[in-house]
Each structure stands twice: as structure tokens, then as C-alpha cells.
Design a protein around this motif. Structure first.
Motif, PDB file in Angstrom:
ATOM      1  N   THR A 145       0.820  -1.219   0.000  1.00 45.64           N
ATOM      2  CA  THR A 145       0.000   0.000   0.000  1.00 45.64           C
ATOM      3  C   THR A 145       0.851   1.266   0.000  1.00 45.64           C
ATOM      4  N   SER A 146       2.089   1.138  -0.455  1.00 43.88           N
ATOM      5  CA  SER A 146       2.970   2.293  -0.609  1.00 43.88           C
ATOM      6  C   SER A 146       3.511   2.295  -2.034  1.00 43.88           C
ATOM      7  N   TRP A 147       4.072   3.440  -2.439  1.00 36.97           N
ATOM      8  CA  TRP A 147       4.801   3.529  -3.699  1.00 36.97           C
ATOM      9  C   TRP A 147       6.288   3.606  -3.397  1.00 36.97           C
ATOM     10  N   SER A 148       7.094   3.014  -4.269  1.00 39.32           N
ATOM     11  CA  SER A 148       8.541   3.045  -4.095  1.00 39.32           C
ATOM     12  C   SER A 148       9.208   3.453  -5.410  1.00 39.32           C
ATOM     13  N   VAL A 149      10.199   4.321  -5.299  1.00 43.58           N
ATOM     14  CA  VAL A 149      11.116   4.719  -6.376  1.00 43.58           C
ATOM     15  C   VAL A 149      10.470   5.686  -7.380  1.00 43.58           C
ATOM     16  N   VAL A 150       9.278   5.383  -7.855  1.00 43.00           N
ATOM     17  CA  VAL A 150       8.621   6.247  -8.843  1.00 43.00           C
ATOM     18  C   VAL A 150       8.046   7.465  -8.125  1.00 43.00           C
ATOM     19  N   ASP A 151       8.430   8.669  -8.580  1.00 45.66           N
ATOM     20  CA  ASP A 151       7.910   9.859  -7.902  1.00 45.66           C
ATOM     21  C   ASP A 151       7.160  10.808  -8.829  1.00 45.66           C
ATOM     22  N   ALA A 152       7.235  10.613 -10.144  1.00 45.81           N
ATOM     23  CA  ALA A 152       6.499  11.492 -11.047  1.00 45.81           C
ATOM     24  C   ALA A 152       6.396  10.870 -12.424  1.00 45.81           C
ATOM     25  N   VAL A 153       5.344  11.243 -13.139  1.00 44.11           N
ATOM     26  CA  VAL A 153       5.168  10.918 -14.552  1.00 44.11           C
ATOM     27  C   VAL A 153       4.928  12.234 -15.278  1.00 44.11           C
ATOM     28  N   LEU A 154       5.744  12.503 -16.295  1.00 42.22           N
ATOM     29  CA  LEU A 154       5.621  13.717 -17.085  1.00 42.22           C
ATOM     30  C   LEU A 154       4.959  13.395 -18.415  1.00 42.22           C
ATOM     31  N   VAL A 155       4.293  14.391 -18.984  1.00 41.41           N
ATOM     32  CA  VAL A 155       3.652  14.225 -20.278  1.00 41.41           C
ATOM     33  C   VAL A 155       4.065  15.391 -21.161  1.00 41.41           C
ATOM     34  N   THR A 156       4.323  15.095 -22.433  1.00 38.64           N
ATOM     35  CA  THR A 156       4.706  16.124 -23.396  1.00 38.64           C
ATOM     36  C   THR A 156       3.687  16.163 -24.527  1.00 38.64           C
ATOM     37  N   GLY A 157       3.772  17.239 -25.317  1.00 40.51           N
ATOM     38  CA  GLY A 157       2.882  17.373 -26.455  1.00 40.51           C
ATOM     39  C   GLY A 157       1.460  17.690 -26.072  1.00 40.51           C
ATOM     40  N   VAL A 158       1.278  18.481 -24.993  1.00 44.38           N
ATOM     41  CA  VAL A 158      -0.055  18.847 -24.516  1.00 44.38           C
ATOM     42  C   VAL A 158      -0.340  20.283 -24.936  1.00 44.38           C
ATOM     43  N   ARG A 159      -1.431  20.492 -25.636  1.00 38.98           N
ATOM     44  CA  ARG A 159      -1.798  21.845 -26.043  1.00 38.98           C
ATOM     45  C   ARG A 159      -2.225  22.643 -24.808  1.00 38.98           C
ATOM     46  N   ASP A 160      -1.622  23.823 -24.651  1.00 37.71           N
ATOM     47  CA  ASP A 160      -1.925  24.703 -23.506  1.00 37.71           C
ATOM     48  C   ASP A 160      -1.742  23.952 -22.187  1.00 37.71           C
ATOM     49  N   GLY A 161      -0.711  23.130 -22.115  1.00 34.07           N
ATOM     50  CA  GLY A 161      -0.495  22.321 -20.923  1.00 34.07           C
ATOM     51  C   GLY A 161       0.102  23.109 -19.773  1.00 34.07           C
ATOM     52  N   SER A 162      -0.274  22.757 -18.561  1.00 31.96           N
ATOM     53  CA  SER A 162       0.291  23.354 -17.357  1.00 31.96           C
ATOM     54  C   SER A 162       0.108  22.385 -16.204  1.00 31.96           C
ATOM     55  N   THR A 163       0.807  22.667 -15.105  1.00 28.78           N
ATOM     56  CA  THR A 163       0.778  21.808 -13.928  1.00 28.78           C
ATOM     57  C   THR A 163       0.214  22.565 -12.735  1.00 28.78           C
ATOM     58  N   VAL A 164      -0.706  21.930 -12.028  1.00 25.69           N
ATOM     59  CA  VAL A 164      -1.198  22.407 -10.732  1.00 25.69           C
ATOM     60  C   VAL A 164      -0.737  21.415  -9.679  1.00 25.69           C
ATOM     61  N   VAL A 165      -0.137  21.905  -8.606  1.00 23.99           N
ATOM     62  CA  VAL A 165       0.303  21.054  -7.507  1.00 23.99           C
ATOM     63  C   VAL A 165      -0.596  21.278  -6.300  1.00 23.99           C
ATOM     64  N   ALA A 166      -1.124  20.194  -5.753  1.00 20.31           N
ATOM     65  CA  ALA A 166      -1.813  20.221  -4.462  1.00 20.31           C
ATOM     66  C   ALA A 166      -0.782  19.838  -3.407  1.00 20.31           C
ATOM     67  N   LEU A 167      -0.469  20.763  -2.517  1.00 20.76           N
ATOM     68  CA  LEU A 167       0.602  20.585  -1.541  1.00 20.76           C
ATOM     69  C   LEU A 167       0.023  20.647  -0.139  1.00 20.76           C
ATOM     70  N   GLY A 168       0.407  19.694   0.709  1.00 20.82           N
ATOM     71  CA  GLY A 168      -0.103  19.728   2.074  1.00 20.82           C
ATOM     72  C   GLY A 168       0.163  18.449   2.829  1.00 20.82           C
ATOM     73  N   ASP A 169      -0.768  18.119   3.730  1.00 18.70           N
ATOM     74  CA  ASP A 169      -0.623  16.990   4.636  1.00 18.70           C
ATOM     75  C   ASP A 169      -1.624  15.900   4.273  1.00 18.70           C
ATOM     76  N   SER A 170      -2.176  15.216   5.289  1.00 18.60           N
ATOM     77  CA  SER A 170      -3.077  14.091   5.027  1.00 18.60           C
ATOM     78  C   SER A 170      -4.373  14.514   4.359  1.00 18.60           C
ATOM     79  N   LEU A 171      -4.778  15.770   4.524  1.00 15.04           N
ATOM     80  CA  LEU A 171      -6.004  16.245   3.898  1.00 15.04           C
ATOM     81  C   LEU A 171      -5.838  16.353   2.380  1.00 15.04           C
ATOM     82  N   THR A 172      -4.611  16.508   1.921  1.00 14.58           N
ATOM     83  CA  THR A 172      -4.301  16.466   0.495  1.00 14.58           C
ATOM     84  C   THR A 172      -3.950  15.050   0.068  1.00 14.58           C
ATOM     85  N   ASP A 173      -3.256  14.338   0.931  1.00 13.89           N
ATOM     86  CA  ASP A 173      -2.835  12.962   0.642  1.00 13.89           C
ATOM     87  C   ASP A 173      -4.034  12.033   0.454  1.00 13.89           C
TER      88      ASP A 173
END
Length: 360
Positions: A145-173
Motif C-alpha cells: 500500500t505504498s509507492w517506491s522509487v517512482v515519484d512522477a510521470v511527465l507528459v509532453t505534447g499537450v496543447r496549452d499544458g500546465s501543472t497544478v500542484v496540491a501541496l499539504g498533509d493528510s487532507l491532500t494525501d
């Protein structure tokens, strides 16, 4: 830009010579995917070999979907402690909202690895051996029930692409949400963005860490520290939704110190050209009057200071109007602090999507 990410923590997992199959769900789709493999928090160099495929349930992949991952053309890569590597692009096209399985074989005992403890999802661990190209579930008999080693997946070739990050504690987790159902509030936010034709190219990264604090390390390095280390350098980053301070107040931090920490977070993000949507602190009736008073002070500042670019009123979205110091019962997972699925959906619905558009 980022289509999936997680908040890094040290994880102890029995990966000695085994393959871990991390199951994750992307947000935005695009022309090619890249996978970030992390040893940022590791204690020794690790030799990794990885693949990705479409998850078919259990430890299995959809037939014919497995794709070997390479780094600078090589399948085997040595990642030193404190380092991360990014795979070569895997051409698609790739649809949004894919359930990916990223399989990583670790040669030898890595000791502590970089990962994420509360995945609220099931991944799989093989018997000893390289099972990165196995499509069946038989090679992956152990659920984790945990993740190991993999921390992100990036995507390219997205029209008008941008990233939103939700940052916080267990309420975000997403603590309190249904495991395996992708019902955390950033998941619901990603679905809202995808349904909006003008925002379907927005990726959502969940960098919540259960138990973390804003000002000092908790179960993670601390939200302020992770903002600098893990967030502000992400590709395509436009806006951070910051929901933090609950654990600091619960552990006795002064409300004025929490306010100062939130202000520092906004200042650092603005210096990097990133907008911040600051969230109010939701109620927790069992915490008592000192917590209630502290969160009122913090929330008054969040709502009235104008320091952040916008406000997510998590307090108003989740509280019981008849008793504002507790969660609305239908939003409560049962512990009085963490929302359940309906509460996280309400929190995501309270985000004004226009507030995620940053023009800094």
C-alpha cells in the motif's frame, strides 16, 4: 508538464532483488510519457531497470501494453543517493486518466528508498527477480500500500499544458478516502479540469504527505522544505494549492507562526513566478478549544490578508453549519479530522477553476 506525482518520504520496503509494480493514475494525456525514478532520500547507489504498462487489475498488465523504460538509451541505470533520473520519452499518444503500472527492478538491497507511505492504492511486489516485462499477475504475489522509487510521470505534447500542484498533509494525501478508488480531492479536481474543454491540458500533482507539518519536518521533510525541494522546479508549474497548518496547530504551534509560514510559502512561490491558492484550515472538534481558536486566527488571515493569489475556503466547504467547529457528518470519514469521499469531492468542488490560471 506533470500528469502524476507524489510527495516523497523515506520508505522501508523489502525490495532486495525484487520488482515493485507501482500503480498510479495520470491526469492529463499527451503525446509522450516520461517516468521519474528517485533515489533522492536513499542511503546508497541503486541499480534500476524499469518498464511501464497499462494496469489490468491485480498485478497484471493489459496484454501487449508493456514498454521498457530507458535512460539515455540504457535499460539499466545507476542512481546515486540524492539523485533522480528521468526516462526517455515513451511515444503515445496517451489518453488522460490512465491507470499506469510502472515496474522497477532493484538490483540488490537498496535499504531505505524514496517513495510514499500512504498511497491509498494497491501496488504489487514480485518474488526475487526481474519481472519488469511480465504481463501476468503470477509474478507479483504480494500486495503493498505504498509507492517506491517512482515519484512522477511527465507528459509532453499537450496543447496549452500546465501543472497544478496540491501541496499539504493528510487532507491532500487523501487519508480517509476509499483505497483504490482515486477519491482524494486532487483526483476529483483533475476530473473537473478534464471535463472543462479549456482546461483539459492541466495536469494535477498530489504532493500531500500524511502527518507532515508546515514549519518543521513531520512524516515528510516539512511543507516549506518540500515546496523548495520537490515543487517549484516541476515542469509546467503554474499554481500551487496550499492546504497546510493543521498538524502544526495540533502539535502546539502558535497561530502567528503558522501564518508566518504560510506567508513565506507564498513569497517563495511568487519569487519563482508561481501562483498560490491558500486554503483555510478545516475543523476538528475533538482537538479542543486551543486548536479551534488557532485555526480561526489562521483562517482570518488566509481570507483577509490578500497575500495569496486566491483562497480555497476548505473550512466553509467541510464544516457543519450547525456546529462550525466540526466536520459536516456526511463529509466526515469517521475520525472527525479527515473527510471521506463525499468530503473530498466537496473540497474539490470548492476550488474556483479560474483561480488556477496564473499570469505571474
Amino acid at each position: 508538464m506533470v500528469t502524476w506525482a507524489t510527495g516523497l518520504q523515506p520508505v522501508r520496503a523489502d525490495l532486495d532483488g525484487r520488482t515493485v509494480r507501482d500503480v498510479v493514475r495520470t491526469s492529463a494525456g499527451g503525446e509522450a510519457l516520461q517516468v521519474s525514478l528517485s533515489n533522492l532520500l536513499g542511503e546508497r547507489p541503486v541499480v534500476l531497470r524499469a518498464s511501464m504498462g497499462l494496469h489490468a487489475g491485480g498485478g497484471a498488465l493489459e496484454p501487449g501494453s508493456v514498454r521498457p523504460l530507458t535512460v539515455a538509451g540504457a535499460r539499466d541505470v545507476v542512481v546515486g543517493p540524492g539523485e533522480e533520473v528521468l526516462s526517455d520519452p515513451v511515444p503515445g499518444p496517451w489518453a488522460p486518466q490512465l491507470e499506469l503500472a510502472v515496474s522497477v527492478h532493484v538490483d540488490g538491497d537498496p535499504g531505505t528508498v524514496s517513495g510514499h507511505v500512504l498511497a491509498t492504492a494497491t501496488s504489487y511486489l514480485s518474488d526475487p527477480g526481474d519481472s519488469t516485462l511480465d504481463e501476468g499477475s503470477a509474478a507479483f504475489p504480494t500486495a503493498v500500500t505504498s509507492w517506491s522509487v517512482v515519484d512522477a510521470v511527465l507528459v509532453t505534447g499537450v496543447r496549452d499544458g500546465s501543472t497544478v500542484v496540491a501541496l499539504g498533509d493528510s487532507l491532500t494525501d487523501g487519508d480517509g478516502s476509499t483505497p483504490g478508488e482515486d477519491r482524494r480531492y486532487p483526483d476529483a479536481l483533475a476530473r473537473r479540469l478534464l471535463a472543462d474543454p479549456g482546461r483539459a491540458g492541466t495536469g494535477v500533482a498530489n504532493l500531500g504527505v500524511s502527518g507532515d507539518q508546515l514549519l518543521v519536518p513531520g512524516a515528510g521533510a516539512g511543507v516549506l522544505a518540500r515546496l523548495d525541494r520537490d515543487v517549484l522546479g516541476l515542469p509546467g508549474l503554474e499554481t500551487v494549492v496550499l492546504l497546510a497548518g493543521t498538524n502544526d496547530l495540533l502539535r502546539g504551534a502558535a497561530a502567528d507562526d503558522v501564518v508566518a509560514g504560510l506567508e513565506r510559502a507564498v513569497e517563495r512561490a511568487h519569487a519563482a513566478g508561481v501562483c498560490v491558492v491558500a486554503a483555510t484550515v478545516p475543523p476538528f472538534a475533538q482537538a479542543g478549544p486551543a486548536f479551534a481558536e488557532g485555526r480561526r486566527t489562521v483562517n482570518d488571515w488566509v481570507r483577509g490578508s490578500g497575500v495569496a493569489d486566491a483562497v480555497l475556503d476548505a473550512d466553509a466547504a467541510l464544516r457543519d453549519p450547525a456546529d462550525p467547529d466540526r466536520l459536516l457528518p456526511e463529509h466526515d470519514s469517521g475520525d472527525g479530522l479527515h473527510p471521506g469521499d463525499a468530503g473530498y469531492a466537496a473540497l474539490a468542488a470548492a476550488v474556483d477553476l479560474d483561480d488556477l490560471d496564473c499570469d505571474r
